[in-house]
Design an enzyme around this catalytic site. Structure first.
Site, short mmCIF file in Angstrom:
data_model
loop_
_atom_site.label_atom_id
_atom_site.label_comp_id
_atom_site.label_asym_id
_atom_site.label_seq_id
_atom_site.Cartn_x
_atom_site.Cartn_y
_atom_site.Cartn_z
N THR A 214 0.89 -1.16 0.00
CA THR A 214 0.00 0.00 0.00
C THR A 214 0.92 1.20 0.00
O THR A 214 2.08 1.09 0.38
CB THR A 214 -0.82 0.02 1.32
OG1 THR A 214 -1.70 -1.10 1.33
CG2 THR A 214 -1.63 1.28 1.51
N ARG A 242 -13.89 -7.67 -0.71
CA ARG A 242 -13.19 -7.47 0.57
C ARG A 242 -12.67 -6.03 0.66
O ARG A 242 -12.10 -5.50 -0.27
CB ARG A 242 -12.03 -8.45 0.66
CG ARG A 242 -11.14 -8.30 1.91
CD ARG A 242 -9.93 -7.46 1.64
NE ARG A 242 -8.97 -7.47 2.75
CZ ARG A 242 -7.90 -6.68 2.81
NH1 ARG A 242 -7.64 -5.82 1.86
NH2 ARG A 242 -7.07 -6.75 3.84
N VAL A 243 -12.89 -5.42 1.80
CA VAL A 243 -12.39 -4.07 2.02
C VAL A 243 -11.38 -4.12 3.16
O VAL A 243 -11.66 -4.67 4.22
CB VAL A 243 -13.55 -3.11 2.37
CG1 VAL A 243 -13.02 -1.74 2.77
CG2 VAL A 243 -14.50 -2.99 1.18
N GLY A 244 -10.20 -3.57 2.93
CA GLY A 244 -9.16 -3.55 3.96
C GLY A 244 -9.24 -2.29 4.80
O GLY A 244 -10.26 -1.59 4.84
N ASP A 245 -8.14 -1.99 5.46
CA ASP A 245 -8.09 -0.80 6.32
C ASP A 245 -7.86 0.48 5.52
O ASP A 245 -8.23 1.57 5.97
CB ASP A 245 -6.98 -0.95 7.36
CG ASP A 245 -5.61 -1.16 6.74
OD1 ASP A 245 -5.52 -1.74 5.62
OD2 ASP A 245 -4.60 -0.75 7.34
N THR A 265 0.16 0.57 6.69
CA THR A 265 0.21 -0.47 5.67
C THR A 265 0.35 -1.80 6.41
O THR A 265 0.69 -1.82 7.59
CB THR A 265 1.41 -0.29 4.71
OG1 THR A 265 2.63 -0.38 5.48
CG2 THR A 265 1.38 1.05 4.00
N GLY A 266 0.11 -2.89 5.70
CA GLY A 266 0.23 -4.19 6.35
C GLY A 266 -1.13 -4.84 6.50
O GLY A 266 -2.08 -4.45 5.81
N GLY A 268 -4.49 -5.45 6.94
CA GLY A 268 -5.62 -4.55 7.18
C GLY A 268 -6.61 -5.08 8.18
O GLY A 268 -7.21 -4.32 8.95
#
Ligand code: ASP
Length: 362
Positions: A214, A242-245, A265-266, A268
């Site tokens: 990211t 899918r939704v990450g952070d 980053t990383g 989520g």
């Protein structure tokens, strides 16, 4: 600035130094820089304009500072910075060329936040538009919403004239195909194989790790105005939708114009359960230096990781999350769960990489 609790700060510093060793990017000036209960000073300590970013943001921070120097708004400046990475087909974690979902379709997530006006917005699971950060900015400027996802986000982007294109490069498609064909010996997708082979389709070595990545970029100008952006193609081969952070304000990014900004980053999924960017900004408001606030977020995630499948043999998180923070005085820091990470900084000279602090040494 007067140090109200010098002994507490000193204890904290010694503890941090003992815990994280000499390589940790903690300096006494960072730990002593703010004290509990005091509001952040508008006077900058570091050099400004300044921009920090995840380690893939050397060019982005250079571009952000260049923009802020010629008077661009801080949000425009950081977005212009990350656009370089979104447009880069060789970065397979962001924008065009990003690794796709499990169906081979690229879905992008991004959010932006503007400190001076305390406005923010995001888009998630956006297909076919290579600059989700610009779409997020458009949501901020031209809608009454804060988050638009999927088909709705695409239609909103179309309405505003964003050009649709196929974001899946051949390189990303081939990586995805390699993963899909080796995911299981039980399905019908087969990698190239010989007449004598039996159990065809096994992930080995580095392929077992799903690639992540990211870019988060934060920028502060010489009027102590601050903004941030996070943009990503998210977890490679994710379940569609899918939704990450990264597009979630408070998780992948948070900015408070009076305090500072933080991003991540990383993994989520871990950050979504701790809303760590918000936590970091609140820690800075309460007096933490940026590195210390990032470390607090790492500790929170480590404490919250209870599922055995997510822990190593020693009980530590078996994944990484990285945080970046910049306060309105121009002080910055970064920390990760695991050692070996860096973040990008530009404060007027060449962009450089700085070691992040960490909780656990590899
Ligand atoms: N945080 C991103 C996500 O979970 C991925 C990453 O930064 O590696 O979507």
């Amino acid at each position: 600035m007067k140090d109200v609790f010098p002994s507490l700060s000193r204890r904290l510093f010694i503890k941090a130094a003992a815990l994280f060793g000499a390589s940790a990017a903690i300096t006494p000036s960072e730990l002593f820089s703010e004290t509990a209960g005091q509001s952040m000073s508008r006077r900058t300590q570091g050099r400004v304009p300044v921009s920090i970013a995840s380690a893939n943001g050397l060019e982005a921070t250079r571009r952000a500072v260049e923009g802020m120097r010629r008077g661009d708004d801080t949000l425009d400046a950081v977005i212009a910075g990350v656009n370089i990475v979104e447009n880069d087909p060789d970065d397979d974690t962001v924008g065009y060329g990003g690794l796709p979902n499990e169906d081979g379709v690229v879905e992008l997530d991004s959010c932006v936040m503007h400190g001076p006006t305390m406005r923010g917005a995001g888009v998630a699971a956006l297909r076919n538009i290579k600059n989700p950060s610009l779409v997020a900015q458009k949501v901020l400027e031209r809608s009454d919403h804060v988050l638009i996802v999927g088909e709705g986000a695409l239609r909103f982007a179309r309405a505003h004239g964003f050009r649709e294109e196929n974001l899946l490069t051949d390189a990303a498609r081939e990586k995805w195909l390699r993963w899909k064909e080796r995911l299981s010996t039980k399905d019908d997708w087969l990698p190239e194989h010989g007449m004598e082979e039996r159990d065809i389709g096994v992930l080995t070595g580095a392929e077992v790790q799903r690639p992540t990545g990211t870019i988060n970029c934060l920028g502060l100008n010489d009027r102590a105005e601050i903004s941030g952006v996070t943009t990503t193609s998210g977890l490679a081969y994710k379940i569609p939708g899918r939704v990450g952070d990264s597009p979630i304000l408070g998780a992948g990014l948070y900015v408070d114009g009076k305090v500072g900004a933080a991003g991540s980053t990383g993994r989520g999924e871990a950050n979504l359960l701790s809303l760590a960017s918000f936590l970091i900004v609140e820690r800075m408001r309460a007096g933490d230096a940026p590195t210390d606030a990032c470390l607090a977020a790492c500790r929170r995630i480590a404490e919250q990781t209870k599922m055995k499948r997510l822990r190593d043999k020693e009980g530590r998180p078996a994944f990484n999350v990285n945080f970046y923070a910049l306060n309105v005085r121009g002080e910055h820091g970064g920390a990760s769960l695991w050692s070996g990470k860096q973040y990008a900084v530009n404060d007027g000279e060449e962009s450089r990489l700085v070691d992040s602090a960490y909780l656990f040494a590899r």
